[in-house]
Write a protein that holds these residues in place. Structure first.
Motif, mmCIF file in Angstrom:
data_model
loop_
_atom_site.group_PDB
_atom_site.id
_atom_site.type_symbol
_atom_site.label_atom_id
_atom_site.label_comp_id
_atom_site.label_asym_id
_atom_site.label_seq_id
_atom_site.Cartn_x
_atom_site.Cartn_y
_atom_site.Cartn_z
ATOM 1 N N ASP A 255 0.844 -1.213 0.000
ATOM 2 C CA ASP A 255 0.000 0.000 0.000
ATOM 3 C C ASP A 255 0.872 1.253 0.000
ATOM 4 O O ASP A 255 0.541 2.243 -0.652
ATOM 5 N N ILE A 256 1.961 1.180 0.751
ATOM 6 C CA ILE A 256 2.849 2.357 0.833
ATOM 7 C C ILE A 256 3.533 2.591 -0.523
ATOM 8 O O ILE A 256 3.659 3.729 -0.983
ATOM 9 N N THR A 257 3.914 1.491 -1.189
ATOM 10 C CA THR A 257 4.528 1.620 -2.519
ATOM 11 C C THR A 257 3.521 2.179 -3.522
ATOM 12 O O THR A 257 3.821 3.104 -4.284
ATOM 13 N N TYR A 258 2.309 1.620 -3.513
ATOM 14 C CA TYR A 258 1.286 2.115 -4.450
ATOM 15 C C TYR A 258 0.989 3.588 -4.168
ATOM 16 O O TYR A 258 0.880 4.395 -5.087
ATOM 17 N N ALA A 259 0.890 3.917 -2.884
ATOM 18 C CA ALA A 259 0.607 5.319 -2.524
ATOM 19 C C ALA A 259 1.650 6.220 -3.165
ATOM 20 O O ALA A 259 1.317 7.254 -3.761
ATOM 21 N N GLN A 261 3.383 5.726 -5.772
ATOM 22 C CA GLN A 261 3.197 5.800 -7.239
ATOM 23 C C GLN A 261 2.093 6.793 -7.620
ATOM 24 O O GLN A 261 2.103 7.362 -8.698
ATOM 25 N N PHE A 262 1.143 7.001 -6.709
ATOM 26 C CA PHE A 262 0.061 7.961 -6.985
ATOM 27 C C PHE A 262 0.384 9.364 -6.438
ATOM 28 O O PHE A 262 -0.465 10.254 -6.445
ATOM 29 N N GLY A 263 1.601 9.532 -5.871
ATOM 30 C CA GLY A 263 1.990 10.849 -5.345
ATOM 31 C C GLY A 263 1.543 11.080 -3.908
ATOM 32 O O GLY A 263 1.359 12.220 -3.492
ATOM 33 N N THR A 286 -3.822 7.568 6.615
ATOM 34 C CA THR A 286 -4.350 8.497 5.612
ATOM 35 C C THR A 286 -3.293 8.740 4.542
ATOM 36 O O THR A 286 -2.114 8.913 4.865
ATOM 37 N N MET A 287 -3.733 8.783 3.302
ATOM 38 C CA MET A 287 -2.813 9.181 2.230
ATOM 39 C C MET A 287 -2.867 10.690 2.104
ATOM 40 O O MET A 287 -3.954 11.275 2.045
ATOM 41 N N ILE A 288 -1.667 11.304 2.083
ATOM 42 C CA ILE A 288 -1.596 12.756 1.861
ATOM 43 C C ILE A 288 -0.593 13.015 0.735
ATOM 44 O O ILE A 288 0.353 12.241 0.557
ATOM 45 N N PRO A 289 -0.791 14.078 -0.034
ATOM 46 C CA PRO A 289 0.115 14.338 -1.166
ATOM 47 C C PRO A 289 1.564 14.510 -0.709
ATOM 48 O O PRO A 289 1.829 15.137 0.328
ATOM 49 N N THR A 290 2.493 13.965 -1.483
ATOM 50 C CA THR A 290 3.917 14.027 -1.108
ATOM 51 C C THR A 290 4.419 15.473 -1.044
ATOM 52 O O THR A 290 5.399 15.743 -0.372
ATOM 53 N N GLY A 291 3.720 16.375 -1.713
ATOM 54 C CA GLY A 291 4.181 17.776 -1.715
ATOM 55 C C GLY A 291 3.816 18.539 -0.453
ATOM 56 O O GLY A 291 4.262 19.672 -0.272
ATOM 57 N N THR A 292 3.028 17.964 0.441
ATOM 58 C CA THR A 292 2.620 18.718 1.637
ATOM 59 C C THR A 292 3.712 18.649 2.703
ATOM 60 O O THR A 292 4.524 17.719 2.718
#
Ligand code: HSE
Length: 459
Positions: A255-259, A261-263, A286-292
């Motif tokens: 899940d962490i790898t897929y996350a 891949q989706f940013g 929670t998934m949060i955008p890598t840019g935050t």
């Protein structure tokens, strides 16, 4: 020696002498990691504190049932005692610092101290989350102060920020990484691709996780903290029972790898949103955008973002645990209380920063009503018609898909099927996932991870 320099030094000497003579007497209950840190700071930074407070913070007692273990600190003769009740009952003691933890003896000692008109500092989030309303009432009744900066985020001054710095703001939302153990585990899984159990074992070996990790990895510790923050932010009674809590055990390296891949990165978040007549209060991976900014808070660090009407967004970050960071927060509270004592005031800042008669019972929104984005991972048979069956059920529940990904193929013919959704209602998501899980083309329990993505909200 000139007269001028003589006067100058005699004045300084006089002031130093006055600071030495004034004393605030303190008892620490519990000589564990945090108690040791507090004793250490009070002793080693005693002069700094006296210069800032204008009085000596005198550690009269450290009480613990274990008076023999070496904590690497030399307390003055007679300070270490095995009877916490004696320390609380001593009329000299003005400030009681509770660092025992737990909900047993700590609760009775705090209640006794407050009831006797003493001021109390505690780091005990579990106790405050469950019994805070009662303790606040006891403090108000007796004219005592109750301070608890160290209960949330260690040295990160989120309580002071909400109680004092942001008093002129409405809080719209709070999003926090409030558990260092979980953040360390997620960081390890992301960096090394190891499973949860191995990351937890490493956290335990490194002293970042307790032998019984339940409170941390199952989300309770984060929820205790969120209950406290919600009360301060919205002027509501502390309400731990209604917080939705989901821990991190089910999240896999996949899940962490897929996350990524989706940013996205995955964090255990405490999320609270102010809807006026009710609030959201939830703790879950929670998934949060890598840019935050929060996405970059790694390892054992904590962080919290507070969104307000007047000040926009504020971000705090720091060590959420550990001997000295936690002791730093406790000592900050001790100094606040000591300064009040020296001025002869109590209750200057109400415990929750709201006048007691304005504190409301604000309902927490049921999870069914939450609307957010979702990540689903199904283990589905790789055969014609599977995708249309699954997406058909989602469509029937008005869940609109943003993207669908098939991730390789296993030898037995099943395949991880990953879907990201547009905004959807949690009740509909649960109903759809139940139906999908019952399909014979889907193996095991579908994985659901909520996504917080403000940019994605436009979609
Ligand atoms: N066990 C907590 C954590 C620290 O891992 O962050 C104390 O609340």
């Amino acid at each position: 020696m000139t007269t001028a320099s003589y006067d100058k030094y005699s004045f300084a000497n006089l002031m130093t002498e006055r600071r030495r003579m004034k004393q605030i007497q303190i008892a620490i209950l519990g000589y564990g990691t945090v108690g040791t840190g507090v004793a250490r700071l009070l002793m080693e930074n005693g002069e700094l504190l006296a210069n800032r407070v204008g009085a000596k913070l005198r550690l009269k007692y450290v009480a613990d049932i274990d008076t023999t273990t070496d904590r690497g600190l030399k307390l003055p003769e007679g300070v270490l005692i095995d009877d916490a009740a004696k320390a609380v009952a001593d009329p000299d003691i003005q400030i009681v610092v509770e660092t025992i933890g737990g909900e047993g003896i700590a609760k009775a000692l705090i209640a006794d101290a407050l009831g006797a008109g003493k001021h109390v500092v505690t780091a005990n989030k579990a106790l405050l989350a469950k019994y805070g309303n009662d303790l606040i009432a006891t403090a108000a009744g007796a004219g005592s102060d109750l301070a608890f900066e160290a209960s949330v985020g260690g040295c990160m001054p989120i309580i002071k920020t909400l109680r004092e710095a942001l008093v002129g703001n409405h809080v719209n939302a709070m999003t926090g990484i409030l558990n260092g153990t979980c953040n360390y585990i997620f960081t390890k899984i992301a960096d090394e691709g190891i499973p949860f159990e191995e990351a937890l074992a490493q956290a335990q070996a490194g002293g970042y996780a307790e032998a019984d990790p339940t409170l941390d990895v199952d989300g309770f510790d984060t929820a205790h903290k969120l209950a406290i923050l919600g009360a301060l932010a919205y002027g509501m009674e502390i309400n731990f029972d209604d917080i939705f809590i989901e821990g991190i055990r089910a999240v896999t390296p996949r899940d962490i790898t897929y996350a990524s891949q989706f940013g996205y990165v995955i964090k255990l978040l405490a999320i609270s949103k102010n809807h006026g007549d009710r609030i959201e209060a939830r703790v879950h991976p929670t998934m949060i955008p890598t840019g935050t900014t929060l996405a970059h808070v790694n390892g054992t660090l904590n962080a919290i973002s507070v969104s307000t009407d007047a000040s926009g967004d504020i971000l705090l970050s720091g060590h959420g645990a550990g001997m000295l960071p936690t002791a730093s927060a406790v000592v900050g509270d001790v100094v606040d209380l000591a300064r009040n004592l020296l001025l002869g005031v109590t209750g200057r800042i109400p415990v929750l920063s709201y006048q007691t008669d304005t504190i409301r019972k604000l309902p927490v929104m049921p999870m069914d009503d939450i609307v957010t984005h979702y990540y689903f991972r199904f283990n589905a048979m790789d055969q014609p018609g599977v995708l249309s069956k699954i997406s058909g059920i989602l469509g029937d529940h008005e869940i609109s898909l943003k993207s669908v990904h098939q991730k390789g193929r296993k030898s037995n013919g099943s395949v991880p099927l990953v879907m990201l959704t547009h905004r959807a209602r949690e009740a509909a998501v649960n109903a759809a996932l139940q139906k999908i899980a019952a399909l014979d083309i889907v193996a095991g329990t579908p994985m659901l991870i909520r996504i917080e993505d403000q940019q994605g909200d436009q979609d």
